[in-house]
Design a protein around this motif. Structure first.
Motif, PDB file in Angstrom:
ATOM      1  N   ALA A 216       0.838  -1.206   0.000  1.00  0.00           N
ATOM      2  CA  ALA A 216       0.000   0.000   0.000  1.00  0.00           C
ATOM      3  C   ALA A 216       0.872   1.255   0.000  1.00  0.00           C
ATOM      4  CB  ALA A 216      -0.926  -0.007   1.215  1.00  0.00           C
ATOM      5  N   THR A 217       1.955   1.205   0.755  1.00  0.00           N
ATOM      6  CA  THR A 217       2.901   2.326   0.776  1.00  0.00           C
ATOM      7  C   THR A 217       3.562   2.497  -0.590  1.00  0.00           C
ATOM      8  OG1 THR A 217       3.342   1.964   3.132  1.00  0.00           O
ATOM      9  CG2 THR A 217       4.953   3.258   1.902  1.00  0.00           C
ATOM     10  N   ASP A 218       3.925   1.371  -1.214  1.00  0.00           N
ATOM     11  CA  ASP A 218       4.524   1.418  -2.554  1.00  0.00           C
ATOM     12  C   ASP A 218       3.553   2.028  -3.565  1.00  0.00           C
ATOM     13  OD1 ASP A 218       6.771   0.208  -1.533  1.00  0.00           O
ATOM     14  OD2 ASP A 218       6.264  -1.796  -2.266  1.00  0.00           O
ATOM     15  N   TYR A 219       2.285   1.678  -3.436  1.00  0.00           N
ATOM     16  CA  TYR A 219       1.263   2.209  -4.343  1.00  0.00           C
ATOM     17  C   TYR A 219       1.180   3.732  -4.227  1.00  0.00           C
ATOM     18  CZ  TYR A 219      -3.384   3.234  -6.244  1.00  0.00           C
ATOM     19  OH  TYR A 219      -4.428   3.774  -6.953  1.00  0.00           O
ATOM     20  N   ASP A 220       1.119   4.229  -3.000  1.00  0.00           N
ATOM     21  CA  ASP A 220       1.035   5.683  -2.793  1.00  0.00           C
ATOM     22  C   ASP A 220       2.276   6.387  -3.338  1.00  0.00           C
ATOM     23  OD1 ASP A 220      -1.482   5.732  -1.572  1.00  0.00           O
ATOM     24  OD2 ASP A 220      -0.639   5.301   0.404  1.00  0.00           O
ATOM     25  N   ALA A 221       3.442   5.792  -3.103  1.00  0.00           N
ATOM     26  CA  ALA A 221       4.688   6.392  -3.586  1.00  0.00           C
ATOM     27  C   ALA A 221       4.724   6.417  -5.111  1.00  0.00           C
ATOM     28  CB  ALA A 221       5.887   5.611  -3.043  1.00  0.00           C
ATOM     29  N   LEU A 222       4.218   5.363  -5.728  1.00  0.00           N
ATOM     30  CA  LEU A 222       4.193   5.283  -7.189  1.00  0.00           C
ATOM     31  C   LEU A 222       3.298   6.361  -7.784  1.00  0.00           C
ATOM     32  CD1 LEU A 222       4.993   3.636  -9.756  1.00  0.00           C
ATOM     33  CD2 LEU A 222       2.913   2.301  -9.383  1.00  0.00           C
ATOM     34  N   ARG A 223       2.131   6.560  -7.202  1.00  0.00           N
ATOM     35  CA  ARG A 223       1.198   7.575  -7.711  1.00  0.00           C
ATOM     36  C   ARG A 223       1.782   8.980  -7.602  1.00  0.00           C
ATOM     37  NH1 ARG A 223      -4.070   8.710  -6.188  1.00  0.00           N
ATOM     38  NH2 ARG A 223      -4.400   9.249  -8.361  1.00  0.00           N
ATOM     39  N   LYS A 224       2.581   9.202  -6.562  1.00  0.00           N
ATOM     40  CA  LYS A 224       3.160  10.531  -6.366  1.00  0.00           C
ATOM     41  C   LYS A 224       4.375  10.771  -7.261  1.00  0.00           C
ATOM     42  CE  LYS A 224       1.724  10.996  -1.508  1.00  0.00           C
ATOM     43  NZ  LYS A 224       2.204  11.077  -0.098  1.00  0.00           N
ATOM     44  N   SER A 225       5.122   9.712  -7.540  1.00  0.00           N
ATOM     45  CA  SER A 225       6.408   9.884  -8.220  1.00  0.00           C
ATOM     46  C   SER A 225       6.333   9.763  -9.736  1.00  0.00           C
ATOM     47  CB  SER A 225       7.422   8.860  -7.693  1.00  0.00           C
ATOM     48  OG  SER A 225       6.991   7.532  -7.978  1.00  0.00           O
ATOM     49  N   GLN A 226       5.300   9.100 -10.263  1.00  0.00           N
ATOM     50  CA  GLN A 226       5.228   8.888 -11.704  1.00  0.00           C
ATOM     51  C   GLN A 226       4.028   9.615 -12.305  1.00  0.00           C
ATOM     52  OE1 GLN A 226       5.555   4.978 -13.313  1.00  0.00           O
ATOM     53  NE2 GLN A 226       7.228   4.354 -11.967  1.00  0.00           N
ATOM     54  N   PRO A 227       4.180  10.132 -13.518  1.00  0.00           N
ATOM     55  CA  PRO A 227       3.046  10.782 -14.188  1.00  0.00           C
ATOM     56  C   PRO A 227       2.014   9.743 -14.609  1.00  0.00           C
ATOM     57  CG  PRO A 227       4.910  10.616 -15.682  1.00  0.00           C
ATOM     58  CD  PRO A 227       5.407  10.177 -14.336  1.00  0.00           C
ATOM     59  N   SER A 228       0.772  10.170 -14.749  1.00  0.00           N
ATOM     60  CA  SER A 228      -0.272   9.246 -15.166  1.00  0.00           C
ATOM     61  C   SER A 228       0.005   8.750 -16.578  1.00  0.00           C
ATOM     62  CB  SER A 228      -1.640   9.930 -15.108  1.00  0.00           C
ATOM     63  OG  SER A 228      -1.662  11.059 -15.970  1.00  0.00           O
ATOM     64  N   GLY A 229      -0.410   7.540 -16.847  1.00  0.00           N
ATOM     65  CA  GLY A 229      -0.175   6.944 -18.157  1.00  0.00           C
ATOM     66  C   GLY A 229      -0.183   5.434 -18.057  1.00  0.00           C
ATOM     67  N   LEU A 230       0.012   4.779 -19.201  1.00  0.00           N
ATOM     68  CA  LEU A 230      -0.074   3.325 -19.263  1.00  0.00           C
ATOM     69  C   LEU A 230       0.959   2.650 -18.370  1.00  0.00           C
ATOM     70  CD1 LEU A 230      -1.283   0.770 -20.496  1.00  0.00           C
ATOM     71  CD2 LEU A 230       0.319   1.017 -22.409  1.00  0.00           C
ATOM     72  N   GLU A 231       2.188   3.173 -18.364  1.00  0.00           N
ATOM     73  CA  GLU A 231       3.247   2.541 -17.569  1.00  0.00           C
ATOM     74  C   GLU A 231       2.902   2.557 -16.085  1.00  0.00           C
ATOM     75  OE1 GLU A 231       8.076   2.961 -16.721  1.00  0.00           O
ATOM     76  OE2 GLU A 231       7.121   4.108 -18.329  1.00  0.00           O
ATOM     77  N   ARG A 232       2.404   3.689 -15.594  1.00  0.00           N
ATOM     78  CA  ARG A 232       2.040   3.769 -14.176  1.00  0.00           C
ATOM     79  C   ARG A 232       0.844   2.870 -13.874  1.00  0.00           C
ATOM     80  NH1 ARG A 232       0.011   9.149 -10.962  1.00  0.00           N
ATOM     81  NH2 ARG A 232      -1.970   8.551 -11.912  1.00  0.00           N
ATOM     82  N   THR A 233      -0.131   2.841 -14.779  1.00  0.00           N
ATOM     83  CA  THR A 233      -1.305   1.996 -14.570  1.00  0.00           C
ATOM     84  C   THR A 233      -0.921   0.526 -14.489  1.00  0.00           C
ATOM     85  OG1 THR A 233      -2.743   3.575 -15.709  1.00  0.00           O
ATOM     86  CG2 THR A 233      -3.546   1.314 -15.507  1.00  0.00           C
ATOM     87  N   GLN A 234      -0.019   0.090 -15.372  1.00  0.00           N
ATOM     88  CA  GLN A 234       0.431  -1.298 -15.349  1.00  0.00           C
ATOM     89  C   GLN A 234       1.156  -1.616 -14.044  1.00  0.00           C
ATOM     90  OE1 GLN A 234       2.753  -1.487 -18.954  1.00  0.00           O
ATOM     91  NE2 GLN A 234       1.024  -2.202 -20.176  1.00  0.00           N
ATOM     92  N   ALA A 235       1.968  -0.675 -13.587  1.00  0.00           N
ATOM     93  CA  ALA A 235       2.692  -0.889 -12.332  1.00  0.00           C
ATOM     94  C   ALA A 235       1.722  -0.967 -11.154  1.00  0.00           C
ATOM     95  CB  ALA A 235       3.708   0.227 -12.115  1.00  0.00           C
ATOM     96  N   MET A 236       0.712  -0.096 -11.138  1.00  0.00           N
ATOM     97  CA  MET A 236      -0.279  -0.127 -10.059  1.00  0.00           C
ATOM     98  C   MET A 236      -1.093  -1.415 -10.110  1.00  0.00           C
ATOM     99  SD  MET A 236      -1.597   3.837  -9.612  1.00  0.00           S
ATOM    100  CE  MET A 236      -2.374   3.933 -11.223  1.00  0.00           C
ATOM    101  N   SER A 237      -1.389  -1.879 -11.321  1.00  0.00           N
ATOM    102  CA  SER A 237      -2.109  -3.139 -11.468  1.00  0.00           C
ATOM    103  C   SER A 237      -1.293  -4.300 -10.915  1.00  0.00           C
ATOM    104  CB  SER A 237      -2.436  -3.378 -12.948  1.00  0.00           C
ATOM    105  OG  SER A 237      -3.098  -4.607 -13.126  1.00  0.00           O
ATOM    106  N   GLY A 238       0.026  -4.253 -11.142  1.00  0.00           N
ATOM    107  CA  GLY A 238       0.897  -5.288 -10.590  1.00  0.00           C
ATOM    108  C   GLY A 238       0.893  -5.284  -9.075  1.00  0.00           C
ATOM    109  N   ILE A 239       0.901  -4.091  -8.480  1.00  0.00           N
ATOM    110  CA  ILE A 239       0.856  -3.984  -7.018  1.00  0.00           C
ATOM    111  C   ILE A 239      -0.469  -4.521  -6.481  1.00  0.00           C
ATOM    112  CG2 ILE A 239       0.751  -2.347  -5.095  1.00  0.00           C
ATOM    113  CD1 ILE A 239       2.781  -0.618  -6.585  1.00  0.00           C
TER     114      ILE A 239
END
Length: 293
Positions: free
Chosen positions: A151-174
């Protein structure tokens, strides 16, 4: 079978095959390089043999370790710096949850597939993939703590990466990792309610992932709220996925509420996020069709 699903299955099989491959490289590789290394330390000059370790001796020895190095990079991710630049890989440990997420995206289509062999293949690949993900939890660490770290990784990812397919795929993996580990975390209803009420987007996604793992109708109010009052597009998409798996288990009043919430979110205007150009619209339409009436 949808093309995305077929590609996901093929990729997942390839990843699992590499993860299962614990055997060393072919013996002939090591035997050949060992012979070359031994020969390389000897040289003949002016009628006599000389002994010494040369540059190509070291290169040969390094090559003997190369298969292990490449596999380590494939499993864990990393890079090798060369004169031409750096060779990078995100690592199979990161790729596996994303591939499993592709399979989960088409769960309903899989269940409708008339080929028993395809269904059996899906179950086998999913079980193996989930075991690999569960094995990433360090010995002695609780599964709840592992979920909280995600959950912490998810929040950090949303803050550090711009929205887009790459971030969505990473969040889906989490989220996929959360779902797998939540099965072993033994979350109670009170635990999930506390997590969901937290202001963290990661905890809300963790709650939905845990609900997806158990799919109990008693958790439906939280799923419904994440569709009608989501804090992000990803949260709403995940909530719709969870709702799709629950349609057959909730009562008629809950179905009515679900349909009304979806139609409200499709109506347009401020705070209405299910637009016709989004994947969420197509998913929500399938849910409405499942409800009927």
């Amino acid at each position: 079978m949808p093309n995305n699903l077929k590609q996901g299955l093929d990729s997942l099989k390839g990843v699992l095959k590499l993860l299962d491959d614990r055997s060393p490289s072919p013996r002939c590789w090591y035997i050949t390089l060992a012979v070359v290394a031994v020969i390389s330390v000897f040289s003949y000059s002016e009628g006599k043999f000389e002994f010494g370790v040369r540059a190509y001796t070291l290169i040969t020895l390094v090559m003997m370790w190369m298969p292990y190095l490449l596999k380590l990079l494939a499993l864990m991710g990393g890079g090798i710096k060369t004169a031409a630049g750096e060779i990078k890989t995100s690592g199979l440990a990161e790729l596996l949850p994303q591939l499993l997420g592709v399979i989960n995206e088409y769960e309903r289509e899989i269940l409708q597939d008339q080929a028993p062999t395809t269904q059996a293949l899906i179950r086998t690949l999913r079980d193996k993939a989930e075991k690999e993900i569960a094995a990433t939890v360090e010995e002695g660490q609780s599964f709840k703590l592992a979920c909280q770290n995600l959950a912490t990784d998810y929040d950090a990812l949303r803050k550090s990466q711009p929205s887009g397919l790459e971030r969505t795929q990473a969040m889906s993996g989490i989220a996929t990792q959360m779902r797998v580990l939540a099965k072993k975390a033994d979350y109670q209803t009170e635990d999930l309610q506390t997590l969901y009420q937290d202001s963290s987007g990661g905890n809300r996604v963790l709650t939905l992932s845990a609900i997806q793992a158990v799919s109990s109708p008693e958790h439906f109010p939280m799923v419904l709220k994440s569709i009608g009052q989501s804090e992000s597009a990803f949260e709403q998409h995940l909530a719709l996925r969870v709702a799709q798996t629950m349609v057959g288990d909730i009562d008629e009043e809950a179905k009515r509420q679900l349909k009304a919430t979806i139609e409200d979110q499709q109506s347009g205007g401020e705070g209405k996020w299910i637009t016709k150009d989004s994947d969420r619209y197509r998913l929500s339409q399938r849910i409405v069709q499942m409800i009927g009436g």
